[in-house]
Design an enzyme around this catalytic site. Structure first.
Site, PDB file in Angstrom:
ATOM      1  N   LYS A 157       0.827  -1.218   0.000  1.00  0.00           N
ATOM      2  CA  LYS A 157       0.000   0.000   0.000  1.00  0.00           C
ATOM      3  C   LYS A 157       0.855   1.259   0.000  1.00  0.00           C
ATOM      4  O   LYS A 157       0.382   2.333  -0.384  1.00  0.00           O
ATOM      5  CB  LYS A 157      -0.930   0.020   1.213  1.00  0.00           C
ATOM      6  CG  LYS A 157      -2.090  -0.955   1.154  1.00  0.00           C
ATOM      7  CD  LYS A 157      -3.023  -0.768   2.334  1.00  0.00           C
ATOM      8  CE  LYS A 157      -4.193  -1.746   2.318  1.00  0.00           C
ATOM      9  NZ  LYS A 157      -3.780  -3.125   2.669  1.00  0.00           N
ATOM     10  N   HIS A 212      -4.359   2.670  -0.848  1.00  0.00           N
ATOM     11  CA  HIS A 212      -5.300   1.695  -0.288  1.00  0.00           C
ATOM     12  C   HIS A 212      -6.473   1.539  -1.249  1.00  0.00           C
ATOM     13  O   HIS A 212      -7.281   2.458  -1.406  1.00  0.00           O
ATOM     14  CB  HIS A 212      -5.762   2.165   1.075  1.00  0.00           C
ATOM     15  CG  HIS A 212      -6.526   1.141   1.858  1.00  0.00           C
ATOM     16  ND1 HIS A 212      -6.924  -0.069   1.329  1.00  0.00           N
ATOM     17  CD2 HIS A 212      -6.965   1.145   3.153  1.00  0.00           C
ATOM     18  CE1 HIS A 212      -7.570  -0.757   2.245  1.00  0.00           C
ATOM     19  NE2 HIS A 212      -7.605  -0.046   3.362  1.00  0.00           N
ATOM     20  N   PHE A 258     -13.130  -1.867   8.154  1.00  0.00           N
ATOM     21  CA  PHE A 258     -14.025  -1.193   9.086  1.00  0.00           C
ATOM     22  C   PHE A 258     -15.144  -2.155   9.489  1.00  0.00           C
ATOM     23  O   PHE A 258     -15.668  -2.901   8.669  1.00  0.00           O
ATOM     24  CB  PHE A 258     -14.653   0.045   8.446  1.00  0.00           C
ATOM     25  CG  PHE A 258     -13.714   1.207   8.265  1.00  0.00           C
ATOM     26  CD1 PHE A 258     -12.447   1.222   8.824  1.00  0.00           C
ATOM     27  CD2 PHE A 258     -14.110   2.318   7.535  1.00  0.00           C
ATOM     28  CE1 PHE A 258     -11.590   2.294   8.663  1.00  0.00           C
ATOM     29  CE2 PHE A 258     -13.265   3.415   7.358  1.00  0.00           C
ATOM     30  CZ  PHE A 258     -12.006   3.393   7.916  1.00  0.00           C
TER      31      PHE A 258
END
Length: 418
Positions: free
Chosen positions: A336, A341, A404
């Site tokens: 990354k 990302h 998340f």
């Protein structure tokens, strides 16, 4: 029931480093940054003015103009990567049982650009005049549907959505469907195109993005003390997974074998990883158990490594806990730092990086680390492969992705041996 072995026979990618697999891989081992000023909208009023964009992409090389209008950018990127991977796999589709080839393709966000454009175009005075393709362009499953329609694949077909773990989840599901005998091959991976006002503005509001506007190419600096958030990226990555005997019988080129996968949840926080890496520990252990492997069988970990203050620390702690003394023999890197990302597409791209590392015996670096930029909470005896590649035999590699909501997914790839 004896589980079938699953191999990888096709790869495709379109990323901020290149619009195909090889230029992407060359960018990774060359330590190239894909970051630059945002060109897709005017970001001058936002806290972050840069991202890792796909450059020079022409969707009309894949589908005609009429069909392209029915697709969000994320779907067009998916179709591009899928075309390369399917061609790479070398199928003679006239001889294949298309009922036994599926598509499991992920997106964490889906058609956010379409959603933004359509809602911004609505007004009370104008009335509800929406594009009839608004909903099918926007939904997160439509890339999987479009790939299946383009090639006539009638096997298992769906999308996985687990934020930044989405495409690793897709690979895991594809792996399991094939080893359970439910498909001969599955086209899998992920696509994302969230570089928009809503995407950048939303992540800025969370203070998740780097704001290093004066130096975008060095903004993503995983495991460095000066890290200040991730750099948003876009793109797509695709893998063709295939039952081993089916691949061998048709003379396919085999990149590697999928050894195992793992899933877990942090059950901790809406957006932050557990500070001690509890979910990260569990997912890596689950992947090792599923693969029937020991920690010392792994040579390389492509980490989630987003360049966020909390996440990098917790992942480094988790690796030390799971791998013990062997942690210091591993190569670890965050690609990354170069691609940004890719959210729901990150896991597929980083699994491809692991596959190419196994194939080519070379570890891509974690770029942008400067001497003296050490975080006291990170153990730098770990080999983060800072700033330059390292050549070594890689028997097996593990890719981590954490999303998340506390979603964690890992996949292990290994050299293919009959």
């Amino acid at each position: 029931m004896e589980l079938k072995r699953v191999v990888v026979t096709g790869l495709g990618a379109i990323t901020p480093l290149g619009n195909a697999l090889i230029p992407t891989w060359e960018g990774l081992i060359g330590g190239k940054s894909g970051a630059g000023p945002i060109t897709q909208f005017d970001a001058s009023k936002f806290k972050t003015h840069f991202a890792c964009e796909v450059k020079g992409f022409d969707p009309l090389q894949i589908i005609d103009r009429k069909e392209a209008r029915k697709c969000d950018r994320y779907t067009l990127l998916a179709l591009n990567a899928a075309k390369e991977a399917i061609n790479d796999a070398g199928f003679d589709l006239e001889k294949e049982d298309l009922d036994r080839i599926g598509v499991i393709f992920a997106s964490g966000v889906g058609g956010i650009k379409t959603f933004e454009e359509e809602v911004n175009g609505y007004s009370e005075e104008r009335g509800p005049r929406f594009n009839p393709f608004f909903i099918p362009k926007m939904i997160s499953d439509i890339a999987a549907g479009q790939i299946s329609m383009l090639y006539g694949f009638r096997g298992p077909n769906f999308a996985t959505v687990s934020a930044c773990a989405s495409s690793t989840n897709a690979i895991s599901d594809a792996f399991n469907y094939i080893r359970l005998g439910k498909a001969n091959a599955i086209v899998t991976g992920g696509a994302e195109a969230a570089i928009s006002a809503a995407g950048v503005g939303g992540f800025n509001a969370m203070n998740a993005l780097s704001t290093r506007n004066d130096a975008p190419q060095t903004a993503s600096r995983p495991f460095s003390a000066s890290r200040d958030g991730f750099v948003l990226g876009e793109g797509a990555a695709c893998l063709v997974l295939e039952e081993m005997d089916h691949a061998v019988s048709r003379g396919a080129t085999i990149y590697c074998e999928i050894a195992g996968s793992g899933l877990s949840a942090d059950a901790y926080h809406l957006t932050a990883s557990h500070p001690d890496g509890l979910g990260a520990r569990l997912v890596m252990r689950n992947a090792l158990e599923d693969a029937g492997m020991k920690p010392e069988d792994i040579d390389y970990i492509n980490v989630h490594g987003t360049s966020t203050p909390v996440g990098d620390i917790s992942e480094a702690k988790a690796i030390k806990d799971v791998f013990g003394e062997h942690a210091y023999q591993l190569n670890i890197s965050s690609t990354k730092s170069m691609t940004g990302h890719l959210l729901g597409a990150a896991g597929a791209l980083e699994t491809i990086a692991c596959i190419m590392a196994v194939k080519e015996s070379i570890v891509p670096p974690t770029i942008n680390h400067a001497e003296g930029d050490e975080d006291p909470e990170i153990d730098y005896k770990l080999n983060f492969t800072f700033n330059k590649t390292q050549e070594r035999e890689i028997r097996a590699a593990l890719s981590n992705t954490f999303g998340f909501g506390g979603h964690n997914a890992s996949v292990i790839v290994k050299k293919f041996l009959r």
